[in-house]
Design a protein around this motif. Structure first.
Motif, PDB file in Angstrom:
ATOM      1  N   ARG A   1      18.743 -17.605  -0.134  1.00 21.36           N
ATOM      2  CA  ARG A   1      19.011 -17.660   1.302  1.00 21.36           C
ATOM      3  C   ARG A   1      18.035 -18.575   2.026  1.00 21.36           C
ATOM      4  NH1 ARG A   1      19.685 -11.173   1.730  1.00 21.36           N
ATOM      5  NH2 ARG A   1      17.809 -11.401   0.445  1.00 21.36           N
ATOM      6  N   ASP A   2      16.795 -18.672   1.538  1.00 19.51           N
ATOM      7  CA  ASP A   2      15.845 -19.564   2.196  1.00 19.51           C
ATOM      8  C   ASP A   2      16.265 -21.018   2.026  1.00 19.51           C
ATOM      9  OD1 ASP A   2      15.303 -19.451  -0.542  1.00 19.51           O
ATOM     10  OD2 ASP A   2      13.124 -19.561  -0.308  1.00 19.51           O
ATOM     11  N   VAL A   3      16.733 -21.372   0.825  1.00 18.09           N
ATOM     12  CA  VAL A   3      17.217 -22.733   0.596  1.00 18.09           C
ATOM     13  C   VAL A   3      18.487 -22.981   1.407  1.00 18.09           C
ATOM     14  CG1 VAL A   3      18.168 -24.314  -1.135  1.00 18.09           C
ATOM     15  CG2 VAL A   3      16.154 -22.915  -1.685  1.00 18.09           C
ATOM     16  N   LEU A   4      19.378 -22.005   1.410  1.00 16.00           N
ATOM     17  CA  LEU A   4      20.623 -22.159   2.150  1.00 16.00           C
ATOM     18  C   LEU A   4      20.358 -22.370   3.639  1.00 16.00           C
ATOM     19  CD1 LEU A   4      23.697 -22.140   1.642  1.00 16.00           C
ATOM     20  CD2 LEU A   4      23.662 -19.677   2.083  1.00 16.00           C
ATOM     21  N   ALA A   5      19.381 -21.685   4.183  1.00 17.81           N
ATOM     22  CA  ALA A   5      19.041 -21.864   5.602  1.00 17.81           C
ATOM     23  C   ALA A   5      18.555 -23.283   5.864  1.00 17.81           C
ATOM     24  CB  ALA A   5      17.983 -20.850   6.022  1.00 17.81           C
ATOM     25  N   LEU A   6      17.748 -23.841   4.958  1.00 13.27           N
ATOM     26  CA  LEU A   6      17.269 -25.205   5.128  1.00 13.27           C
ATOM     27  C   LEU A   6      18.409 -26.217   4.960  1.00 13.27           C
ATOM     28  CD1 LEU A   6      13.799 -25.174   3.332  1.00 13.27           C
ATOM     29  CD2 LEU A   6      14.289 -25.103   5.780  1.00 13.27           C
ATOM     30  N   VAL A   7      19.340 -25.942   4.048  1.00 15.35           N
ATOM     31  CA  VAL A   7      20.509 -26.817   3.888  1.00 15.35           C
ATOM     32  C   VAL A   7      21.307 -26.857   5.187  1.00 15.35           C
ATOM     33  CG1 VAL A   7      22.711 -27.122   2.684  1.00 15.35           C
ATOM     34  CG2 VAL A   7      20.656 -26.529   1.386  1.00 15.35           C
ATOM     35  N   LYS A   8      21.534 -25.708   5.785  1.00 19.43           N
ATOM     36  CA  LYS A   8      22.282 -25.675   7.044  1.00 19.43           C
ATOM     37  C   LYS A   8      21.531 -26.404   8.148  1.00 19.43           C
ATOM     38  CE  LYS A   8      24.898 -21.424   6.170  1.00 19.43           C
ATOM     39  NZ  LYS A   8      25.147 -20.030   6.616  1.00 19.43           N
ATOM     40  N   GLU A   9      20.217 -26.263   8.171  1.00 20.90           N
ATOM     41  CA  GLU A   9      19.426 -26.971   9.167  1.00 20.90           C
ATOM     42  C   GLU A   9      19.499 -28.481   8.952  1.00 20.90           C
ATOM     43  OE1 GLU A   9      14.747 -27.473  10.587  1.00 20.90           O
ATOM     44  OE2 GLU A   9      15.302 -25.912   9.135  1.00 20.90           O
ATOM     45  N   MET A  10      19.466 -28.908   7.710  1.00 14.42           N
ATOM     46  CA  MET A  10      19.530 -30.339   7.387  1.00 14.42           C
ATOM     47  C   MET A  10      20.894 -30.934   7.727  1.00 14.42           C
ATOM     48  SD  MET A  10      18.683 -32.026   3.710  1.00 14.42           S
ATOM     49  CE  MET A  10      19.698 -33.380   3.135  1.00 14.42           C
ATOM     50  N   GLY A  11      21.957 -30.170   7.496  1.00 13.64           N
ATOM     51  CA  GLY A  11      23.268 -30.555   7.986  1.00 13.64           C
ATOM     52  C   GLY A  11      24.120 -31.466   7.128  1.00 13.64           C
ATOM     53  N   PRO A  12      24.013 -31.434   5.779  1.00 16.00           N
ATOM     54  CA  PRO A  12      24.954 -32.241   5.002  1.00 16.00           C
ATOM     55  C   PRO A  12      26.381 -31.770   5.222  1.00 16.00           C
ATOM     56  CG  PRO A  12      23.816 -30.700   3.562  1.00 16.00           C
ATOM     57  CD  PRO A  12      23.140 -30.632   4.902  1.00 16.00           C
ATOM     58  N   THR A  13      27.302 -32.706   5.176  1.00 16.51           N
ATOM     59  CA  THR A  13      28.706 -32.396   5.440  1.00 16.51           C
ATOM     60  C   THR A  13      29.549 -32.314   4.172  1.00 16.51           C
ATOM     61  OG1 THR A  13      29.076 -34.767   5.748  1.00 16.51           O
ATOM     62  CG2 THR A  13      28.685 -33.436   7.727  1.00 16.51           C
ATOM     63  N   VAL A  14      29.119 -32.992   3.114  1.00 20.10           N
ATOM     64  CA  VAL A  14      29.845 -33.022   1.850  1.00 20.10           C
ATOM     65  C   VAL A  14      28.804 -33.083   0.742  1.00 20.10           C
ATOM     66  CG1 VAL A  14      30.095 -35.545   1.980  1.00 20.10           C
ATOM     67  CG2 VAL A  14      31.622 -34.246   0.490  1.00 20.10           C
ATOM     68  N   VAL A  15      29.066 -32.375  -0.369  1.00 17.21           N
ATOM     69  CA  VAL A  15      28.115 -32.360  -1.477  1.00 17.21           C
ATOM     70  C   VAL A  15      28.848 -32.686  -2.776  1.00 17.21           C
ATOM     71  CG1 VAL A  15      26.462 -30.996  -2.811  1.00 17.21           C
ATOM     72  CG2 VAL A  15      26.590 -30.711  -0.332  1.00 17.21           C
ATOM     73  N   ARG A  16      28.354 -33.706  -3.461  1.00 19.36           N
ATOM     74  CA  ARG A  16      28.917 -34.147  -4.735  1.00 19.36           C
ATOM     75  C   ARG A  16      28.407 -33.252  -5.865  1.00 19.36           C
ATOM     76  NH1 ARG A  16      26.870 -38.963  -7.818  1.00 19.36           N
ATOM     77  NH2 ARG A  16      28.543 -39.732  -9.174  1.00 19.36           N
ATOM     78  N   TYR A  17      29.301 -32.944  -6.834  1.00 18.52           N
ATOM     79  CA  TYR A  17      28.987 -31.978  -7.887  1.00 18.52           C
ATOM     80  C   TYR A  17      29.900 -32.246  -9.076  1.00 18.52           C
ATOM     81  CZ  TYR A  17      28.718 -27.434 -10.254  1.00 18.52           C
ATOM     82  OH  TYR A  17      28.547 -26.436 -11.179  1.00 18.52           O
ATOM     83  N   PRO A  18      29.498 -32.042 -10.344  1.00 18.36           N
ATOM     84  CA  PRO A  18      28.224 -31.536 -10.858  1.00 18.36           C
ATOM     85  C   PRO A  18      27.318 -32.659 -11.398  1.00 18.36           C
ATOM     86  CG  PRO A  18      29.845 -31.369 -12.589  1.00 18.36           C
ATOM     87  CD  PRO A  18      30.537 -32.020 -11.395  1.00 18.36           C
ATOM     88  N   GLY A  19      27.665 -33.900 -11.167  1.00 19.96           N
ATOM     89  CA  GLY A  19      26.868 -35.050 -11.602  1.00 19.96           C
ATOM     90  C   GLY A  19      27.572 -36.295 -11.144  1.00 19.96           C
ATOM     91  N   GLY A  20      26.879 -37.452 -11.273  1.00 17.68           N
ATOM     92  CA  GLY A  20      25.659 -37.637 -12.019  1.00 17.68           C
ATOM     93  C   GLY A  20      25.911 -37.787 -13.526  1.00 17.68           C
ATOM     94  N   ASN A  21      24.828 -38.235 -14.209  1.00 18.61           N
ATOM     95  CA  ASN A  21      24.909 -38.437 -15.656  1.00 18.61           C
ATOM     96  C   ASN A  21      25.389 -37.195 -16.378  1.00 18.61           C
ATOM     97  OD1 ASN A  21      23.857 -40.936 -15.065  1.00 18.61           O
ATOM     98  ND2 ASN A  21      21.890 -40.602 -16.080  1.00 18.61           N
ATOM     99  N   PHE A  22      25.060 -36.037 -15.846  1.00 15.89           N
ATOM    100  CA  PHE A  22      25.453 -34.778 -16.483  1.00 15.89           C
ATOM    101  C   PHE A  22      26.957 -34.684 -16.706  1.00 15.89           C
ATOM    102  CE2 PHE A  22      26.974 -30.392 -15.900  1.00 15.89           C
ATOM    103  CZ  PHE A  22      26.319 -29.740 -16.934  1.00 15.89           C
ATOM    104  N   VAL A  23      27.743 -35.190 -15.758  1.00 17.54           N
ATOM    105  CA  VAL A  23      29.181 -34.954 -15.819  1.00 17.54           C
ATOM    106  C   VAL A  23      29.841 -35.685 -16.986  1.00 17.54           C
ATOM    107  CG1 VAL A  23      30.069 -36.849 -14.346  1.00 17.54           C
ATOM    108  CG2 VAL A  23      31.206 -34.617 -14.340  1.00 17.54           C
TER     109      VAL A  23
END
Length: 511
Positions: A52-74
């Motif tokens: 929840r602490d990370v999630l609160a900072l994510v909301k404060e930062m305000g990204p609108t879209v998040v790419r997942y799961p990679g990156g080289n990993f994918v």
């Protein structure tokens, strides 16, 4: 003292601000997922294991879209490993980052986390070791309502409603010899074309991103984009760009001017897209997804978190590239965001890489706190305040000499105007390491009625350009009020401290 004169006019705009320009990236790499956004048992974890602490900072930062799961990993990832009962999911070797992937966190968990964070999912498919059928099946699993094998499997796995993922990446960095499943441009172009067609047979309303060059220095840059788009122009909506920058040889002046390279990179890709469009007599427009960008210290470091030093140790989520960012880095990141805004008519998506711990604006510790890095602040303020239309600026600035780029503007800027709210935002960076910069803003067609607010990120008292936020001192660097700003006869005047990034909010009215 460096000086800059900036003119804006309500009738000279670039485009509407693309809200997807303020994207981020979560990869199964290092501690981005595990002990980043997801850490069951942490004091701040909710019942799903989300911090929840990370999630609160994510909301404060305000990204609108998040790419997942990679990156080289994918490029070596089997998406099926990350669905179904967690106890039944296999442990796999991840060849991209030489780690063990537990698959305790997968597609369902990420979609649920994205909903909690109020961000759009940008899903990548594996076109390194897999291909058309696996991508088609993933679309069916994620987006089809039910009544078929893959959609009913999703329902049995606990998601009765489709995930409705609209935005998809057709692989990652497949021009790179380091990539699992590296391909030539012709091989990838045909694969992307056929994969796109198959995915749209399942869901015709997808938006698809083709893989562009991994960086501007690739020997195939330009020809790669041309070949891929010659095959797939009618099937894709965007082509990707990736770029990372770092200071080299203590050359801070050149580092602070790296957005000059970003500008040229973007404009080169635009030229290639448009050349393919003209040659192919296409009528639709392909745009850019700049879906990896940031400061990343890849050279000159031998710290324990560098990928080549943890290779073949096969650990679970080890520390990888957890760069600590300075005031200098924050000013550079601010200018990158300016560049993206200035090209917002063609760069419609952008993702700062990555979100937590791995070259990230947010850091967290296992069983410990989360905190904001210096680069958090320019992103958060631009994501919050860049609304409405992007203004086309006319800038006359004093010059600063650099070894890499020659003479560059001492002051870098971008601006937006939101007619609905009657507000404008001016984003400024002073590249001078040791001198204040005097800025004059002339506004035409919009009457400036007041300064709503002004903030600046600069050297902390008693600090230097390497000052940073750490676990023990998380508030060393942040935004403070910009005092030296005022209006005189409708003209804004501001003085920027040396090595600073600032935002000025204006109340404006049509005249």
């Amino acid at each position: 003292m460096p000086r800059a004169r900036i003119v804006i006019d309500r009738d000279f705009t670039v485009a509407d601000v693309p809200r997807r320009l303020f994207g981020s990236f979560v990869e199964h790499m290092g501690r981005c997922v595990y002990t980043g956004i997801f850490e069951p048992g942490h004091p701040e974890a909710d019942e799903r294991g989300f911090r929840r602490d990370v999630l609160a900072l994510v909301k404060e930062m305000g990204p609108t879209v998040v790419r997942y799961p990679g990156g080289n990993f994918v490029s070596g990832y089997l998406w099926e490993d990350g669905v179904g009962p967690v106890a039944d999911r296999p442990r796999r070797l991840d060849g991209a980052w030489h780690t063990v992937e537990t698959n305790a966190f997968g597609l369902h968990e990420f979609v649920e986390w994205a909903r909690a964070a109020d961000v759009e999912v940008m899903q990548a498919v594996n076109l390194g070791t897999r291909g058309v059928e696996e991508a088609r099946a993933l679309v069916e699993y994620a987006n089809h309502p039910g009544g078929t094998y893959w959609s009913d499997l999703r329902r049995r796995n606990g998601a009765s409603e489709p995930f409705d993922i609209r935005l998809w990446c057709l692989g990652n960095e497949l021009d790179g010899p380091w990539q699992i499943g590296h391909k030539t441009a012709h091989e990838y172009g045909r694969l992307a074309q056929e994969t796109a067609k198959a995915m749209r047979f399942v869901d015709p309303d997808l938006e698809l991103v083709a893989v562009g060059s991994s960086n501007r220095q690739m020997p195939t840059f330009g020809s790669w984009e041309h070949t891929v788009l010659t095959h797939a122009y009618e099937e894709v909506d965007y082509i990707s760009m990736h770029a990372y920058y770092q200071e080299r040889d203590e050359d801070a002046a050149s580092f602070l001017a790296e957005s000059v390279d970003m500008d040229a990179f973007i404009e080169g890709v635009i030229a290639t897209i448009d050349a393919v469009k003209a040659a192919g007599k296409h009528t639709r427009q392909v745009d850019i997804s700049f879906d990896e960008w940031n400061v990343w210290y890849q050279e000159g470091l031998q710290t324990d978190d560098q990928p080549h030093l943890v290779a073949r140790q096969w650990r679970e989520h080890p520390r990888l590239i957890e760069d600590t960012y300075s005031v200098t880095d924050a000013v550079v990141v601010g200018t990158f965001l300016h560049s993206l805004l200035r090209h917002g008519d063609r760069v419609r998506i952008a993702n700062q890489a990555q979100l937590v711990n791995v070259i990230a604006p947010i850091r967290s510790e296992e069983n410990g706190p989360a905190w904001r890095q210096t680069i958090f602040w320019p992103f958060a303020r631009i994501a919050e305040l860049a609304r409405g239309r992007i203004l086309r600026l006319a800038v006359e600035s004093s010059q600063i000499a650099t070894a890499k780029f020659g003479d560059v503007d001492a002051v870098d800027a971008a601006a937006t105007w939101d007619e609905g709210s009657g507000r404008a935002a001016l984003f400024l960076a002073n590249r001078s390491l040791d001198e204040e910069a005097a800025v004059t803003l002339e506004v035409r067609g919009l009457g400036v009625t007041g300064v709503r607010g002004a903030e600046v990120l600069t050297l902390p008292e008693g600090g230097d350009r390497h000052s940073a936020n750490t676990q023990d001192a998380p508030d060393t660097v942040g935004l403070v009020p910009l005092r030296s700003v005022g209006l005189e006869d409708g003209t804004l005047r501001a003085t920027l401290p040396p090595l600073s990034w600032a935002v000025v909010q204006l109340d404006v009215a049509r005249t």
